[in-house]
Design a protein around this motif. Sequence first.
Motif, PDB file in Angstrom:
ATOM      1  N   GLY A   8       0.872  -1.318   0.057  1.00  0.00           N
ATOM      2  CA  GLY A   8      -0.010   0.167   0.020  1.00  0.00           C
ATOM      3  C   GLY A   8       0.732   1.331  -0.041  1.00  0.00           C
ATOM      4  O   GLY A   8       0.487   2.479   0.160  1.00  0.00           O
ATOM      5  N   ALA A   9       2.305   1.317  -0.186  1.00  0.00           N
ATOM      6  CA  ALA A   9       3.123   2.282  -0.030  1.00  0.00           C
ATOM      7  C   ALA A   9       3.061   3.031  -1.389  1.00  0.00           C
ATOM      8  O   ALA A   9       3.266   4.520  -1.581  1.00  0.00           O
ATOM      9  N   LEU A  10       3.060   2.251  -2.576  1.00  0.00           N
ATOM     10  CA  LEU A  10       3.008   2.788  -3.858  1.00  0.00           C
ATOM     11  C   LEU A  10       1.796   2.159  -4.881  1.00  0.00           C
ATOM     12  O   LEU A  10       1.099   1.323  -4.436  1.00  0.00           O
ATOM     13  N   GLU A  11       1.497   3.049  -5.898  1.00  0.00           N
ATOM     14  CA  GLU A  11       0.515   2.641  -6.509  1.00  0.00           C
ATOM     15  C   GLU A  11       1.043   2.710  -8.350  1.00  0.00           C
ATOM     16  O   GLU A  11       1.861   3.687  -8.463  1.00  0.00           O
ATOM     17  N   LYS A  12       0.806   1.886  -9.022  1.00  0.00           N
ATOM     18  CA  LYS A  12       0.972   1.944 -10.421  1.00  0.00           C
ATOM     19  C   LYS A  12       0.073   2.852 -11.246  1.00  0.00           C
ATOM     20  O   LYS A  12      -1.088   2.131 -11.195  1.00  0.00           O
ATOM     21  N   LEU A  13       0.384   3.949 -11.831  1.00  0.00           N
ATOM     22  CA  LEU A  13      -0.353   4.619 -12.523  1.00  0.00           C
ATOM     23  C   LEU A  13      -0.125   4.949 -14.065  1.00  0.00           C
ATOM     24  O   LEU A  13       1.096   4.902 -14.077  1.00  0.00           O
ATOM     25  N   TRP A  14      -0.956   5.186 -14.906  1.00  0.00           N
ATOM     26  CA  TRP A  14      -0.495   5.441 -16.188  1.00  0.00           C
ATOM     27  C   TRP A  14      -0.394   6.844 -16.257  1.00  0.00           C
ATOM     28  O   TRP A  14      -0.849   7.838 -15.696  1.00  0.00           O
ATOM     29  N   LEU A  15       0.955   7.318 -17.159  1.00  0.00           N
ATOM     30  CA  LEU A  15       1.218   8.542 -17.364  1.00  0.00           C
ATOM     31  C   LEU A  15       0.438   9.332 -18.320  1.00  0.00           C
ATOM     32  O   LEU A  15       0.687  10.489 -18.211  1.00  0.00           O
ATOM     33  N   THR A  16      -0.084   8.843 -19.193  1.00  0.00           N
ATOM     34  CA  THR A  16      -1.140   9.539 -20.046  1.00  0.00           C
ATOM     35  C   THR A  16      -2.388   8.673 -20.042  1.00  0.00           C
ATOM     36  O   THR A  16      -2.308   7.688 -19.919  1.00  0.00           O
ATOM     37  N   PRO A  17      -3.515   9.582 -20.066  1.00  0.00           N
ATOM     38  CA  PRO A  17      -4.684   8.637 -19.978  1.00  0.00           C
ATOM     39  C   PRO A  17      -4.986   7.772 -21.168  1.00  0.00           C
ATOM     40  O   PRO A  17      -4.812   7.979 -22.431  1.00  0.00           O
ATOM     41  N   LEU A  18      -5.515   6.316 -20.780  1.00  0.00           N
ATOM     42  CA  LEU A  18      -5.766   5.460 -21.695  1.00  0.00           C
ATOM     43  C   LEU A  18      -6.561   5.988 -22.888  1.00  0.00           C
ATOM     44  O   LEU A  18      -6.547   5.673 -24.126  1.00  0.00           O
ATOM     45  N   GLN A  19      -7.563   6.808 -22.441  1.00  0.00           N
ATOM     46  CA  GLN A  19      -8.554   7.102 -23.503  1.00  0.00           C
ATOM     47  C   GLN A  19      -8.131   8.134 -24.459  1.00  0.00           C
ATOM     48  O   GLN A  19      -8.691   8.714 -25.520  1.00  0.00           O
ATOM     49  N   ARG A  20      -6.767   8.536 -24.304  1.00  0.00           N
ATOM     50  CA  ARG A  20      -6.109   9.430 -25.216  1.00  0.00           C
ATOM     51  C   ARG A  20      -5.237   8.639 -25.944  1.00  0.00           C
ATOM     52  O   ARG A  20      -4.182   9.108 -26.759  1.00  0.00           O
ATOM     53  N   VAL A  74       1.384  -0.487 -21.580  1.00  0.00           N
ATOM     54  CA  VAL A  74       2.710  -1.226 -21.716  1.00  0.00           C
ATOM     55  C   VAL A  74       3.698  -0.505 -20.339  1.00  0.00           C
ATOM     56  O   VAL A  74       3.218   0.680 -20.076  1.00  0.00           O
ATOM     57  N   PRO A  75       4.578  -1.040 -20.021  1.00  0.00           N
ATOM     58  CA  PRO A  75       5.318  -0.695 -19.024  1.00  0.00           C
ATOM     59  C   PRO A  75       5.804   0.725 -18.939  1.00  0.00           C
ATOM     60  O   PRO A  75       5.893   1.562 -18.068  1.00  0.00           O
ATOM     61  N   VAL A  76       6.165   1.086 -20.280  1.00  0.00           N
ATOM     62  CA  VAL A  76       6.977   2.403 -20.541  1.00  0.00           C
ATOM     63  C   VAL A  76       5.955   3.690 -20.335  1.00  0.00           C
ATOM     64  O   VAL A  76       6.158   4.710 -19.962  1.00  0.00           O
ATOM     65  N   SER A  77       4.688   3.153 -20.294  1.00  0.00           N
ATOM     66  CA  SER A  77       3.609   4.265 -20.161  1.00  0.00           C
ATOM     67  C   SER A  77       3.057   4.297 -18.760  1.00  0.00           C
ATOM     68  O   SER A  77       2.014   5.132 -18.572  1.00  0.00           O
ATOM     69  N   SER A  78       3.622   3.633 -17.753  1.00  0.00           N
ATOM     70  CA  SER A  78       3.347   3.758 -16.494  1.00  0.00           C
ATOM     71  C   SER A  78       4.238   4.057 -15.418  1.00  0.00           C
ATOM     72  O   SER A  78       5.306   4.089 -15.921  1.00  0.00           O
ATOM     73  N   ALA A  79       4.020   4.550 -14.040  1.00  0.00           N
ATOM     74  CA  ALA A  79       5.101   4.897 -13.165  1.00  0.00           C
ATOM     75  C   ALA A  79       4.568   4.323 -11.913  1.00  0.00           C
ATOM     76  O   ALA A  79       3.369   4.388 -11.755  1.00  0.00           O
ATOM     77  N   TYR A  80       5.323   4.188 -10.910  1.00  0.00           N
ATOM     78  CA  TYR A  80       5.051   3.939  -9.484  1.00  0.00           C
ATOM     79  C   TYR A  80       4.941   5.372  -9.030  1.00  0.00           C
ATOM     80  O   TYR A  80       6.011   6.056  -9.069  1.00  0.00           O
ATOM     81  N   LEU A  81       3.975   5.469  -8.203  1.00  0.00           N
ATOM     82  CA  LEU A  81       3.855   6.732  -7.470  1.00  0.00           C
ATOM     83  C   LEU A  81       3.433   6.568  -5.824  1.00  0.00           C
ATOM     84  O   LEU A  81       2.806   5.493  -5.731  1.00  0.00           O
ATOM     85  N   PRO A  82       3.862   7.059  -5.041  1.00  0.00           N
ATOM     86  CA  PRO A  82       3.329   7.015  -3.606  1.00  0.00           C
ATOM     87  C   PRO A  82       1.700   7.104  -3.534  1.00  0.00           C
ATOM     88  O   PRO A  82       1.269   8.171  -4.160  1.00  0.00           O
ATOM     89  N   THR A  83       1.294   6.273  -2.807  1.00  0.00           N
ATOM     90  CA  THR A  83      -0.230   6.165  -2.754  1.00  0.00           C
ATOM     91  C   THR A  83      -0.743   7.538  -2.309  1.00  0.00           C
ATOM     92  O   THR A  83      -1.878   7.678  -2.824  1.00  0.00           O
ATOM     93  N   ALA A  84      -0.025   8.246  -1.547  1.00  0.00           N
ATOM     94  CA  ALA A  84      -0.543   9.478  -0.829  1.00  0.00           C
ATOM     95  C   ALA A  84      -0.605  10.654  -2.109  1.00  0.00           C
ATOM     96  O   ALA A  84      -1.444  11.425  -2.089  1.00  0.00           O
TER      97      ALA A  84
END
Length: 106
Positions: A19-31, A36-46
Amino acid sequence: MDFSSVQSPDVAERLCQQGALEKLWLTPLQRGNRPVPVSSAYLPTALADNWEQLMGSLDRFFHRDLVNQVEVRPEYCAGSLVPRAIHIRAWHSEKTGRFEPTLEVW
């Protein structure tokens, strides 16, 4: 918090499970983004809500035809898989004005 020690996908995924990190998309999928891995990043859940708010603003700007181009540039350091910051630059190819926020991560 310093995320410089998060240098492998295994460590990042373990922190996601804790629960410390969350994997999120760097640009909206609807765009047109692809999951794919290059389009996501790990960010602190906060910071996940902050990221979603930025993406919501960007989506509204697209729908209002205020922007039609976007560049999302994560800034990594010390070999970490968690970006130090994420820089966004959105603009319209035929109009003036820009949206250029930066999300400071760590």
